[in-house]
Design a protein around this motif. Structure first.
Motif, PDB file in Angstrom:
ATOM      1  N   ARG A  22       0.828  -1.215   0.000  1.00 33.73           N
ATOM      2  CA  ARG A  22       0.000   0.000   0.000  1.00 33.73           C
ATOM      3  C   ARG A  22       0.863   1.268   0.000  1.00 33.73           C
ATOM      4  N   ARG A  23       2.034   1.159  -0.585  1.00 30.08           N
ATOM      5  CA  ARG A  23       2.978   2.287  -0.669  1.00 30.08           C
ATOM      6  C   ARG A  23       3.422   2.798   0.700  1.00 30.08           C
ATOM      7  N   GLU A  24       3.346   1.931   1.689  1.00 30.41           N
ATOM      8  CA  GLU A  24       3.780   2.304   3.029  1.00 30.41           C
ATOM      9  C   GLU A  24       5.302   2.242   3.123  1.00 30.41           C
ATOM     10  N   PRO A  25       5.908   2.949   4.083  1.00 32.22           N
ATOM     11  CA  PRO A  25       7.369   2.954   4.206  1.00 32.22           C
ATOM     12  C   PRO A  25       7.931   1.564   4.473  1.00 32.22           C
ATOM     13  N   ILE A  26       9.070   1.293   3.879  1.00 33.21           N
ATOM     14  CA  ILE A  26       9.804   0.067   4.190  1.00 33.21           C
ATOM     15  C   ILE A  26      11.049   0.393   5.024  1.00 33.21           C
ATOM     16  N   PHE A  27      11.274   1.678   5.254  1.00 35.59           N
ATOM     17  CA  PHE A  27      12.328   2.148   6.145  1.00 35.59           C
ATOM     18  C   PHE A  27      11.734   3.248   7.024  1.00 35.59           C
ATOM     19  N   THR A  28      11.865   3.118   8.336  1.00 34.75           N
ATOM     20  CA  THR A  28      11.358   4.155   9.231  1.00 34.75           C
ATOM     21  C   THR A  28      12.488   4.933   9.899  1.00 34.75           C
ATOM     22  N   CYS A  29      13.721   4.429   9.773  1.00 36.10           N
ATOM     23  CA  CYS A  29      14.871   5.098  10.380  1.00 36.10           C
ATOM     24  C   CYS A  29      16.139   4.593   9.693  1.00 36.10           C
ATOM     25  N   ASP A  30      17.261   5.198  10.009  1.00 40.15           N
ATOM     26  CA  ASP A  30      18.525   4.797   9.388  1.00 40.15           C
ATOM     27  C   ASP A  30      18.946   3.386   9.783  1.00 40.15           C
ATOM     28  N   ASP A  31      18.566   2.933  10.963  1.00 38.96           N
ATOM     29  CA  ASP A  31      18.884   1.556  11.365  1.00 38.96           C
ATOM     30  C   ASP A  31      18.240   0.555  10.418  1.00 38.96           C
ATOM     31  N   ASP A  32      17.020   0.859   9.959  1.00 37.96           N
ATOM     32  CA  ASP A  32      16.356  -0.017   8.986  1.00 37.96           C
ATOM     33  C   ASP A  32      17.145  -0.051   7.682  1.00 37.96           C
ATOM     34  N   ARG A  33      17.602   1.083   7.227  1.00 34.64           N
ATOM     35  CA  ARG A  33      18.368   1.152   5.980  1.00 34.64           C
ATOM     36  C   ARG A  33      19.685   0.384   6.109  1.00 34.64           C
ATOM     37  N   ARG A  34      20.339   0.532   7.254  1.00 31.58           N
ATOM     38  CA  ARG A  34      21.592  -0.199   7.463  1.00 31.58           C
ATOM     39  C   ARG A  34      21.350  -1.704   7.487  1.00 31.58           C
ATOM     40  N   ARG A  88       9.046  -7.202  10.042  1.00 29.46           N
ATOM     41  CA  ARG A  88       7.788  -7.563  10.716  1.00 29.46           C
ATOM     42  C   ARG A  88       8.017  -7.804  12.210  1.00 29.46           C
ATOM     43  N   ILE A  89       9.089  -8.524  12.520  1.00 33.28           N
ATOM     44  CA  ILE A  89       9.377  -8.823  13.923  1.00 33.28           C
ATOM     45  C   ILE A  89       9.701  -7.537  14.688  1.00 33.28           C
ATOM     46  N   LYS A  90      10.518  -6.682  14.102  1.00 32.07           N
ATOM     47  CA  LYS A  90      10.919  -5.454  14.783  1.00 32.07           C
ATOM     48  C   LYS A  90       9.722  -4.572  15.108  1.00 32.07           C
ATOM     49  N   TYR A  91       8.793  -4.420  14.159  1.00 35.48           N
ATOM     50  CA  TYR A  91       7.668  -3.508  14.344  1.00 35.48           C
ATOM     51  C   TYR A  91       6.360  -4.226  14.682  1.00 35.48           C
ATOM     52  N   ARG A  92       6.448  -5.540  14.929  1.00 33.87           N
ATOM     53  CA  ARG A  92       5.283  -6.335  15.325  1.00 33.87           C
ATOM     54  C   ARG A  92       4.144  -6.185  14.333  1.00 33.87           C
ATOM     55  N   LEU A  93       4.482  -6.415  13.074  1.00 35.35           N
ATOM     56  CA  LEU A  93       3.508  -6.271  12.000  1.00 35.35           C
ATOM     57  C   LEU A  93       2.957  -7.627  11.580  1.00 35.35           C
ATOM     58  N   VAL A  94       1.774  -7.612  10.998  1.00 28.59           N
ATOM     59  CA  VAL A  94       1.163  -8.802  10.415  1.00 28.59           C
ATOM     60  C   VAL A  94       0.885  -8.506   8.952  1.00 28.59           C
ATOM     61  N   GLY A  95       1.217  -9.446   8.074  1.00 27.36           N
ATOM     62  CA  GLY A  95       0.945  -9.254   6.652  1.00 27.36           C
ATOM     63  C   GLY A  95       2.185  -8.898   5.868  1.00 27.36           C
ATOM     64  N   SER A  96       1.960  -8.441   4.643  1.00 24.58           N
ATOM     65  CA  SER A  96       3.046  -8.201   3.708  1.00 24.58           C
ATOM     66  C   SER A  96       3.772  -6.900   4.017  1.00 24.58           C
ATOM     67  N   VAL A  97       5.084  -6.920   3.820  1.00 25.99           N
ATOM     68  CA  VAL A  97       5.890  -5.708   3.899  1.00 25.99           C
ATOM     69  C   VAL A  97       5.991  -5.080   2.520  1.00 25.99           C
ATOM     70  N   PHE A  98       6.196  -5.915   1.493  1.00 27.49           N
ATOM     71  CA  PHE A  98       6.291  -5.440   0.115  1.00 27.49           C
ATOM     72  C   PHE A  98       4.976  -5.672  -0.616  1.00 27.49           C
ATOM     73  N   GLN A  99       4.704  -4.837  -1.617  1.00 28.25           N
ATOM     74  CA  GLN A  99       3.425  -4.924  -2.313  1.00 28.25           C
ATOM     75  C   GLN A  99       3.360  -6.102  -3.280  1.00 28.25           C
ATOM     76  N   SER A 100       4.525  -6.629  -3.667  1.00 37.07           N
ATOM     77  CA  SER A 100       4.534  -7.702  -4.650  1.00 37.07           C
ATOM     78  C   SER A 100       5.843  -8.468  -4.554  1.00 37.07           C
ATOM     79  N   ARG A 101       5.997  -9.398  -5.477  1.00 36.38           N
ATOM     80  CA  ARG A 101       7.223 -10.183  -5.534  1.00 36.38           C
ATOM     81  C   ARG A 101       8.420  -9.249  -5.730  1.00 36.38           C
ATOM     82  N   TYR A 102       8.480  -8.563  -6.821  1.00 42.97           N
ATOM     83  CA  TYR A 102       9.405  -7.489  -7.180  1.00 42.97           C
ATOM     84  C   TYR A 102       9.309  -7.336  -8.687  1.00 42.97           C
ATOM     85  N   LYS A 103       9.713  -6.199  -9.198  1.00 43.33           N
ATOM     86  CA  LYS A 103       9.738  -5.969 -10.638  1.00 43.33           C
ATOM     87  C   LYS A 103      11.191  -6.011 -11.083  1.00 43.33           C
ATOM     88  N   ALA A 104      11.465  -6.725 -12.154  1.00 41.90           N
ATOM     89  CA  ALA A 104      12.826  -6.830 -12.673  1.00 41.90           C
ATOM     90  C   ALA A 104      12.823  -6.472 -14.151  1.00 41.90           C
TER      91      ALA A 104
END
Length: 228
Positions: A22-34, A88-104
């Protein structure tokens, strides 16, 4: 519905993109990016990938990957699953993090490789996050300029093709790039000849897959409904 067939062969280059569910962030801080980059490094090493470039935007990422062993699907499955599970574990989420498999998007050669890299590095500028690519710390652009280092980005092929950093900067800053040049036709960025060649590969692979999916009718016997 079956997934579209990936075109894979040794030495293929791909512009890989994915965004958050749903176009939600996949990084919320620099630790996520690292953490993302650490897991990407492990994947590059394990699957012997060549990473020509990358950029981490708030809700999506871009990777420019060469596959000497034609193993993009296995590599990306390992990588995305690893980061998604961690997130998911870090932020206690349920469901998909990415919207799809990936585009290549399959890249034809050095000319299209440079166009894709320029597009990737200029992403933060287009999003008005910075005024110039070198101001953005979460892409490989600063590595090409010698302003930062990492253990996974390979700059040699691009710099050899452009003739050095200054020429690469001219391409990134002054080349007008349309999305169609990067995303191509049916996820193939290249000439018409390259597109036709890849289409033939897909057609041949699909026919082979369809044949393998058909059962051997010689081993089948008719059974009456009352017997069942």
């Amino acid at each position: 519905m079956a997934r579209p067939l990936r075109i894979a062969y040794p030495g293929a280059i791909y512009h890989v993109i994915n965004r958050g569910h749903r176009r939600e962030p996949i990084f919320t801080c620099d630790d996520d990016r690292r953490e993302f980059l650490h897991r990407l490094l492990l994947t590059v090493r394990k699957y012997r990938l060549i990473l020509h470039g990358w950029c981490l935007m708030p809700n999506h990422y871009h990777l420019l990957i060469e596959t000497p062993k034609a193993n993009l699907s296995r590599a990306m499955h390992t990588f995305q699953s690893s980061y998604a599970n961690w997130f998911r574990i870090k932020y206690r989420l349920v469901g998909s993090v990415f919207q799809s498999r990936y585009k290549a998007v399959l890249i034809e050669n050095n000319a299209y490789l440079l166009t894709a890299l320029a597009y990737i590095h200029f992403n933060p500028v287009r999003a008005k996050m910075v005024e110039s690519p070198e101001q953005f710390p979460w892409s490989s652009h600063r590595i090409y300029l010698g302003m930062a280092t990492d253990e996974m980005t390979t700059t040699a092929r691009v710099l050899e093709e452009t003739g050095g950093v200054e020429n690469l900067l001219d391409i990134i800053r002054h080349q007008e790039i349309e999305p169609e040049q990067v995303y191509g036709k049916y996820s193939i960025a290249g000439s018409e000849e390259f597109f036709c060649e890849m289409r033939e590969k897909v057609t041949a692979k699909k026919k082979k897959t369809d044949r393998q999916a058909v059962p051997d009718v010689r081993g089948l016997t008719a059974v009456k409904p009352e017997v069942i």
